[in-house]
Scaffold this motif. Structure first.
Motif, PDB file in Angstrom:
ATOM      1  N   GLU A  16       0.842  -1.184   0.000  1.00  0.00           N
ATOM      2  CA  GLU A  16       0.000   0.000   0.000  1.00  0.00           C
ATOM      3  C   GLU A  16       0.877   1.233   0.000  1.00  0.00           C
ATOM      4  O   GLU A  16       1.980   1.226   0.512  1.00  0.00           O
ATOM      5  CB  GLU A  16      -0.900  -0.015   1.238  1.00  0.00           C
ATOM      6  N   GLY A  17       0.388   2.301  -0.582  1.00  0.00           N
ATOM      7  CA  GLY A  17       1.161   3.522  -0.688  1.00  0.00           C
ATOM      8  C   GLY A  17       1.416   4.165   0.659  1.00  0.00           C
ATOM      9  O   GLY A  17       0.835   3.796   1.679  1.00  0.00           O
ATOM     10  N   PRO A  18       2.281   5.140   0.715  1.00  0.00           N
ATOM     11  CA  PRO A  18       2.615   5.814   1.963  1.00  0.00           C
ATOM     12  C   PRO A  18       1.416   6.546   2.533  1.00  0.00           C
ATOM     13  O   PRO A  18       0.598   7.078   1.802  1.00  0.00           O
ATOM     14  CB  PRO A  18       3.714   6.800   1.541  1.00  0.00           C
ATOM     15  N   ARG A  19       1.313   6.562   3.839  1.00  0.00           N
ATOM     16  CA  ARG A  19       0.213   7.254   4.508  1.00  0.00           C
ATOM     17  C   ARG A  19       0.800   8.327   5.416  1.00  0.00           C
ATOM     18  O   ARG A  19       1.751   8.085   6.156  1.00  0.00           O
ATOM     19  CB  ARG A  19      -0.636   6.267   5.315  1.00  0.00           C
ATOM     20  N   ALA A  20       0.197   9.497   5.378  1.00  0.00           N
ATOM     21  CA  ALA A  20       0.690  10.619   6.169  1.00  0.00           C
ATOM     22  C   ALA A  20      -0.181  10.801   7.400  1.00  0.00           C
ATOM     23  O   ALA A  20      -1.322  10.340   7.467  1.00  0.00           O
ATOM     24  CB  ALA A  20       0.695  11.890   5.327  1.00  0.00           C
ATOM     25  N   THR A  21       0.359  11.498   8.371  1.00  0.00           N
ATOM     26  CA  THR A  21      -0.405  11.880   9.549  1.00  0.00           C
ATOM     27  C   THR A  21      -0.669  13.374   9.498  1.00  0.00           C
ATOM     28  O   THR A  21      -0.043  14.114   8.741  1.00  0.00           O
ATOM     29  CB  THR A  21       0.384  11.539  10.824  1.00  0.00           C
ATOM     30  N   GLU A 204      -2.624   6.447  -5.987  1.00  0.00           N
ATOM     31  CA  GLU A 204      -1.664   5.581  -6.667  1.00  0.00           C
ATOM     32  C   GLU A 204      -2.177   5.185  -8.045  1.00  0.00           C
ATOM     33  O   GLU A 204      -1.434   5.166  -9.031  1.00  0.00           O
ATOM     34  CB  GLU A 204      -1.398   4.338  -5.827  1.00  0.00           C
ATOM     35  N   ARG A 205      -3.466   4.862  -8.120  1.00  0.00           N
ATOM     36  CA  ARG A 205      -4.042   4.478  -9.414  1.00  0.00           C
ATOM     37  C   ARG A 205      -4.031   5.661 -10.382  1.00  0.00           C
ATOM     38  O   ARG A 205      -3.802   5.490 -11.574  1.00  0.00           O
ATOM     39  CB  ARG A 205      -5.469   3.978  -9.231  1.00  0.00           C
ATOM     40  N   VAL A 206      -4.268   6.857  -9.873  1.00  0.00           N
ATOM     41  CA  VAL A 206      -4.208   8.045 -10.732  1.00  0.00           C
ATOM     42  C   VAL A 206      -2.782   8.256 -11.233  1.00  0.00           C
ATOM     43  O   VAL A 206      -2.562   8.631 -12.387  1.00  0.00           O
ATOM     44  CB  VAL A 206      -4.713   9.288  -9.968  1.00  0.00           C
ATOM     45  N   ARG A 323       2.044  10.579  -0.372  1.00  0.00           N
ATOM     46  CA  ARG A 323       2.804  10.422  -1.613  1.00  0.00           C
ATOM     47  C   ARG A 323       3.748  11.606  -1.823  1.00  0.00           C
ATOM     48  O   ARG A 323       4.857  11.449  -2.337  1.00  0.00           O
ATOM     49  CB  ARG A 323       1.828  10.308  -2.786  1.00  0.00           C
ATOM     50  N   ILE A 324       3.302  12.788  -1.445  1.00  0.00           N
ATOM     51  CA  ILE A 324       4.166  13.969  -1.550  1.00  0.00           C
ATOM     52  C   ILE A 324       5.350  13.840  -0.596  1.00  0.00           C
ATOM     53  O   ILE A 324       6.504  14.074  -0.962  1.00  0.00           O
ATOM     54  CB  ILE A 324       3.359  15.246  -1.245  1.00  0.00           C
ATOM     55  N   GLN A 325       5.042  13.444   0.640  1.00  0.00           N
ATOM     56  CA  GLN A 325       6.098  13.349   1.648  1.00  0.00           C
ATOM     57  C   GLN A 325       7.108  12.266   1.289  1.00  0.00           C
ATOM     58  O   GLN A 325       8.298  12.382   1.604  1.00  0.00           O
ATOM     59  CB  GLN A 325       5.468  13.040   3.014  1.00  0.00           C
ATOM     60  N   GLU A 326       6.645  11.207   0.619  1.00  0.00           N
ATOM     61  CA  GLU A 326       7.561  10.147   0.198  1.00  0.00           C
ATOM     62  C   GLU A 326       8.663  10.711  -0.692  1.00  0.00           C
ATOM     63  O   GLU A 326       9.837  10.360  -0.548  1.00  0.00           O
ATOM     64  CB  GLU A 326       6.797   9.058  -0.548  1.00  0.00           C
ATOM     65  N   VAL A 327       8.292  11.606  -1.622  1.00  0.00           N
ATOM     66  CA  VAL A 327       9.286  12.216  -2.509  1.00  0.00           C
ATOM     67  C   VAL A 327      10.144  13.220  -1.746  1.00  0.00           C
ATOM     68  O   VAL A 327      11.365  13.277  -1.925  1.00  0.00           O
ATOM     69  CB  VAL A 327       8.593  12.886  -3.709  1.00  0.00           C
ATOM     70  N   LEU A 328       9.517  14.011  -0.871  1.00  0.00           N
ATOM     71  CA  LEU A 328      10.272  15.013  -0.123  1.00  0.00           C
ATOM     72  C   LEU A 328      11.287  14.370   0.824  1.00  0.00           C
ATOM     73  O   LEU A 328      12.292  14.993   1.179  1.00  0.00           O
ATOM     74  CB  LEU A 328       9.323  15.907   0.670  1.00  0.00           C
ATOM     75  N   ASP A 329      11.028  13.136   1.237  1.00  0.00           N
ATOM     76  CA  ASP A 329      11.954  12.441   2.139  1.00  0.00           C
ATOM     77  C   ASP A 329      13.121  11.787   1.406  1.00  0.00           C
ATOM     78  O   ASP A 329      14.082  11.330   2.050  1.00  0.00           O
ATOM     79  CB  ASP A 329      11.200  11.364   2.935  1.00  0.00           C
TER      80      ASP A 329
END
Length: 631
Positions: A16-21, A204-206, A323-329
């Motif tokens: 499953e894709g990344p989940r943010a808090t 993710e599908r988009v 998903r944004i934070q995944e790239v920023l990290d």
């Protein structure tokens, strides 16, 4: 830190894709804390004006019952309604503006991060998915402020104020209302987790859909020529269907969440009217108090309904934020440099350039692509086999899967003297282009060392290192824009005269003469208005304009006919004076005049020397020369 959990889709388990808090969202919001403070103050004033209205209504009813004059009470009530409305309108504007600013800020951060990511990330990820994160995912952050946090302070004050007022008016009625509302809150909390999970999957599908569209559109001529339009359409439509199915799941859950507030209001109203009417009849409360209680009930339910309605949009935004934070990290190239420099030995870090050292030297260089790149290539190969199966190429389905070559270079050692022309030759997959990628530090060696003028290139800042090279990659892309835009990519201060000079040097003078715009003539998307050979020569002209001391040419004459190839060789010869050249070529005519030829096979150097020496000593080179190196 975002987390991942496995999810089952179409009969198989996938990550499953990344989940943010919500905590990860706060830095984006606090960038606009001054505006939010103003919004908070307005919320307090608006809440006070709103809470005062039921109290005034109760006073008005009591005066009417007693036959007293209303005086200015009616006008005061009207003024409170107008003030609350004006405050709400201006507050809405501030939140809309702040929401737009949050999207803008997140896009800037994403763009800055994406364009500085290591090349390995681009090799392991789909371009369309990265584009989707900049476009679609960031847009969903807008909902956090405009729908999720809109009037958060004011609604909280109204809710608490209404609760206190109702407790003062009739605690018995309040207890019944709290039970009804408590049940609705529990239902919404249970459903919200499902919304967030589905929202993350939808993004993710988009992203996959954007990648599929980018792939099909970018290869539209090949797709049309191969008669594969229907298959590509079906493949992209399948991705759209997956996104649609997840969206329907979100809609179903949302359809359960949104009515909860309405049901809670209706049930609460029925309870108040039934029990409240009985208590009025019993003399426990007055009619005026019951009316005030009902008005406060509406005020309390309104922010609750707004909160319930915002759960879907906020959870979608948090899914997108993951998903944004995944790239920023992800670490950038600069951060990689800092890590490498911190681990460098004192000898490496203090090594100085040497006049007697070769321009470039490889010492026992070994290289293997990172695991994420290998996994991406294996996935791409699997998809390719699936496509072949769909078009009924049964042999593709029965052939064993090809294991990607993991060790691309195996102990490569050679020198490139200053001012020399060195050619790299060998069969496809021998590692020639990988060598140029390592020189440019798109990747770093797994083992061994590469030196520029005697200095380990890992001790040099990448910008400083790359300024020494003019790199023309295989199938060099042409950027949308003008001829001048393409030429000035690495030389932003070049004049039109400079541009025209290098264009004529690479036999592109006729391109200038096609349009009165000269270097301002458009080239079209991906250089569609130029031929393949012209695009390649334009890339070479771009490298020549920067006038670097070292030129790296990866099959730069592969798209040229015999006449233009000779002219190109003449142009390269003219600019090669006092420069070092490393050339990858498949044509014997490009190789024979080299000062040194390095022959590679399966990632190893199997011969070095001049053309005549290698013909005599290296069977592979002799065979390649016999076939004009056209492999």
């Amino acid at each position: 830190m975002s987390t991942t959990r496995p999810t089952r889709r179409r009969g198989r388990t996938e990550p499953e894709g990344p989940r943010a808090t919500f905590r990860q969202l706060l830095p984006f919001i606090f960038e606009h804390k001054r505006t939010l403070v103003v919004v908070a103050v307005l919320s307090i004033l608006g809440a006070a004006a709103t809470l005062a209205q039921p109290l005034l209504v109760g006073v008005v009813i009591e005066r009417v019952q007693q036959g007293d004059t209303l005086g200015l009470l009616v006008w005061l009530l009207v003024a409170l309604v107008v003030i609350a409305s004006v405050i709400s309108g201006y507050q809405h504007y501030l939140l809309q503006r702040t929401g737009t600013a949050v999207v803008y800020s997140s896009r800037r951060k994403l763009i800055a991060r994406i364009l500085r990511l290591p090349i390995s990330e681009f090799d392991a990820r789909r371009t369309g998915d990265l584009v989707s994160r900049v476009g679609t995912d960031t847009t969903l952050l807008y909902a956090v402020l405009t729908q999720g946090l809109a009037d958060a302070v004011g609604n909280s004050l109204i809710f608490v104020g209404a609760l206190i007022a109702m407790a003062v008016i009739d605690p018995v009625l309040l207890v019944l209302i709290v039970v009804v509302i408590g049940i609705s809150v529990v239902i919404v909390v249970l459903l919200s987790g499902r919304i967030r999970t589905a929202s993350t999957e939808q993004q993710e599908r988009v992203g996959e859909l954007a990648s599929g569209v980018e792939r099909a559109v970018g290869s539209i001529r090949t797709v049309r020529a191969a008669g594969a339009t229907a298959r590509e359409t079906a493949a992209v439509e399948a991705m759209a269907t997956q996104a649609y199915e997840v969206g329907v799941r979100i809609a179903k859950v949302s359809a359960l969440v949104v009515p909860v507030a309405g049901i809670a209001l209706q049930v609460s109203l029925l309870v108040v009217l039934g029990v409240g009417g009985f208590r009025v009849a019993a003399g426990a409360i007055t009619i005026a108090a019951l009316v005030s209680f009902i008005l406060f009930l509406f005020l309390m339910i309104q922010p609750l309904a707004s909160t319930f309605g915002a759960i879907t949009s906020v959870n979608q935004a948090l899914g997108a934020l993951g998903r944004i934070q995944e790239v920023l990290d992800l670490p950038t190239e600069d951060q990689d440099d800092a890590r490498i420099a911190a681990g460098a030995t004192p000898t490496d870090a203090g090594a100085a350039a040497s006049d007697s050292a070769p321009a470039i030297s490889f010492r026992d260089v070994r290289f293997r692509y990172p695991e994420n790149v290998i996994a991406a290539r294996e996935a791409a190969a699997k998809e390719a086999r699936a496509v072949l199966e769909q078009v009924h190429l049964e042999s593709a389905a029965t052939e064993p899967a090809i294991e990607p070559e993991r060790d691309v270079l195996r102990g490569v050692t050679f020198d490139v003297p200053r001012g020399a022309r060195v050619a790299l030759v060998g069969p496809s997959g021998a590692g020639k282009s990988t060598i140029l990628s390592l020189i440019e530090r798109f990747y770093d060696p797994t083992d061994g060392a590469i030196a520029l003028d005697g200095r380990d290139i890992r001790t040099l800042p990448r910008d400083e290192l790359r300024a020494q090279f003019g790199y023309v990659e295989q199938d060099a892309p042409t950027l949308a824009g003008t001829i001048g835009d393409n030429l000035r990519l690495g030389s932003p201060d070049a004049t039109d005269a400079d541009c025209e000079r290098v264009l004529r040097a690479v036999n592109l003078g006729e391109v200038l003469e096609r349009s009165p715009l000269g270097v301002d003539a458009p080239v079209g998307e991906d250089g569609v208005m130029l031929s393949g050979g012209e695009r390649q020569r334009l890339a070479i002209a771009r490298a020549l304009l920067a006038a670097p001391p070292i030129l790296l040419l990866d099959e730069s004459t592969s798209s040229l006919d015999g006449v233009n190839e000779q002219r190109m060789r003449d142009a390269i010869d003219a600019v090669a004076a006092d420069r070092t050249l490393i050339v990858i070529a498949h044509r014997l005519s490009t190789v024979v005049d080299s000062d040194r030829i390095v022959v590679l096979d399966h990632g190893q150097v199997i011969g070095q020397g001049t053309h005549s020496e290698l013909v005599a000593s290296t069977p592979l080179y002799r065979d390649l020369a016999k076939h004009q190196l056209l492999v």
